[in-house]
Design a protein around this motif. Structure first.
Motif, short mmCIF file in Angstrom:
data_model
loop_
_atom_site.label_atom_id
_atom_site.label_comp_id
_atom_site.label_asym_id
_atom_site.label_seq_id
_atom_site.Cartn_x
_atom_site.Cartn_y
_atom_site.Cartn_z
N VAL A 1 0.84 -1.20 0.00
CA VAL A 1 0.00 0.00 0.00
C VAL A 1 0.88 1.25 0.00
CG1 VAL A 1 -1.69 1.33 1.32
CG2 VAL A 1 -1.96 -1.14 1.10
N GLN A 2 1.96 1.22 0.81
CA GLN A 2 2.85 2.37 0.88
C GLN A 2 3.57 2.60 -0.45
OE1 GLN A 2 3.05 4.53 3.58
NE2 GLN A 2 4.05 5.72 1.98
N SER A 3 3.94 1.49 -1.10
CA SER A 3 4.58 1.60 -2.41
C SER A 3 3.65 2.26 -3.41
CB SER A 3 4.99 0.21 -2.91
OG SER A 3 5.49 0.26 -4.22
N VAL A 4 2.39 1.83 -3.42
CA VAL A 4 1.40 2.44 -4.33
C VAL A 4 1.20 3.91 -3.99
CG1 VAL A 4 -1.03 2.41 -5.03
CG2 VAL A 4 0.21 0.25 -4.76
N SER A 5 1.19 4.20 -2.67
CA SER A 5 1.03 5.58 -2.23
C SER A 5 2.17 6.46 -2.72
CB SER A 5 0.94 5.65 -0.71
OG SER A 5 0.87 7.00 -0.27
N TYR A 6 3.40 5.93 -2.65
CA TYR A 6 4.55 6.71 -3.12
C TYR A 6 4.52 6.89 -4.64
CZ TYR A 6 7.02 7.08 1.31
OH TYR A 6 7.38 7.42 2.57
N ASP A 7 3.97 5.90 -5.35
CA ASP A 7 3.78 6.08 -6.79
C ASP A 7 2.84 7.26 -7.05
OD1 ASP A 7 5.44 3.97 -7.36
OD2 ASP A 7 3.82 2.51 -7.61
N GLU A 8 1.78 7.34 -6.23
CA GLU A 8 0.84 8.43 -6.37
C GLU A 8 1.49 9.77 -6.02
OE1 GLU A 8 -2.46 7.50 -3.90
OE2 GLU A 8 -3.17 5.83 -5.15
N VAL A 9 2.31 9.76 -4.93
CA VAL A 9 2.99 10.99 -4.52
C VAL A 9 3.97 11.44 -5.60
CG1 VAL A 9 4.66 11.94 -2.88
CG2 VAL A 9 2.73 10.61 -2.05
#
Length: 346
Positions: A170-178
């Motif tokens: 989830v954090q990896s996906v979040s950083y992709d979004e960031v």
């Protein structure tokens, strides 16, 4: 032959003493032959004695082994206990590592929610998203079917690792979004209208501001949806942000010759009363690119450029976006000039 009783008695005594004195070889007195005969055991007697000996030996050995294993561990048990201790040690190390990784992940989540997403004006991820489930009740069936003695420890660690993997994903996906937001933010800052449409170093070209102004033709107060920059005919007009030319039009009256630029993110700018066009519809432009020259076309009373900023379909005060390349003191001066209730030029 008649035997004297005393002789029989003596023979019996002698026979007894002979048998007792010879422990391994036994003799008995045979009255028929009047001789000492060697005692011979039958096969059955030997078998019974051997079985008895073996049974007794087995019983004693079992008792001794049971007592020994009761008070002392066998070599195999010692190895297993040592192995269990090593496994427990490794388990504790792994659990400690998982705990540390959870702490590090928590720090990353805090930064993500309270720093990165705040900077890029995005809502933080909810706890429901971060801690969502990762499988059904059958996920650990394989572990349960093995019947491990330390099944509880293995299941507990497996669940922690799976939870950590889920949160990391989830954090990896979040950083992709960031990252995408960061790239878009860079595009955003390049796109928004942030400069004045003409060169105005002395800040003396702003003739009329945004708001209720006296119309130059009808001589009544009307809403003035932009700002007017008075300048000589042919003065260069520049795009105030990156974008795509939306319209290049000429009308009789009103805006006269004008250009509209779509900057994305809901921003559109309009440059009216131009003399010449320097761009075409659909052309990509950068902030500071030449798009035309100042004119006196349409409903205009003097050479000038009428400049508008439209956000999400609504007119907004362009002065609020004159923040690039000027000092706070100059910006304050622009606000004062734009705030004067005078007559507009168009």
């Amino acid at each position: 032959m008649i035997t004297h009783p005393s002789i029989h008695l003596g023979h019996k005594i002698n026979s007894f003493s002979l048998v007792t004195s010879m422990s391994r070889i036994k003799y008995y007195y045979d009255p028929k032959s009047c001789k000492y005969e060697r005692y011979k055991k039958s096969k059955w007697d030997i078998t019974l004695q051997v079985l008895g000996f073996l049974s007794l030996s087995t019983l004693l050995a079992t008792a001794l082994m049971g007592s020994y294993y009761y008070f002392f561990d066998s070599p195999k048990e010692l190895l297993l206990k040592q192995e269990n201790q090593e496994l427990k040690l490794y388990y504790d190390i792994l659990e400690d590592e998982v705990t540390k990784m959870n702490q590090m992940l928590g720090d990353l989540q805090q930064r993500d929610d309270n720093l990165y997403r705040v900077i890029f004006e995005s809502e933080p991820l909810s706890d429901n998203i971060r801690r969502a489930g990762i499988g059904g009740s059958d996920r650990y069936r394989e572990i349960k079917e093995k019947g491990l003695k330390q099944e509880e420890l293995v299941l507990e660690l497996s669940q922690k690792v799976d939870g950590l993997k889920r949160q990391l994903y989830v954090q990896s996906v979040s950083y992709d979004e960031v990252t995408e937001m960061a790239l878009r933010k860079e595009e955003y800052w390049a796109s928004i209208p942030a400069i004045q449409p003409i060169k105005n170093d002395n800040l003396n070209l702003l003739a009329s501001g945004y708001g209720m102004r006296v119309h130059p033709i009808f001589k009544v107060k009307k809403m003035h949806n932009g700002v007017d920059f008075a300048a000589a005919k042919g003065t260069p007009i520049y795009s105030t942000g990156d974008g795509v030319v939306l319209n290049v039009k000429t009308v009789f009256g009103g805006y006269g010759k004008y250009v509209e630029i779509d900057h994305g993110f809901g921003f559109v700018t309009r440059y009216a009363h131009m003399n010449e066009f320097k761009v075409k519809k659909g052309q990509k432009v950068k902030r500071g690119d030449l798009i035309g020259t100042v004119g006196n076309t349409g409903s205009s009373t003097a050479p000038h450029v009428h400049y508008e900023v439209i956000k999400d379909g609504k007119f907004i005060n362009p002065v609020n976006y004159f923040f690039k390349g000027i000092s706070p003191e100059d910006f304050q001066k622009i606000l004062e000039l734009a705030g004067r209730e005078n007559q507009s030029l168009s």
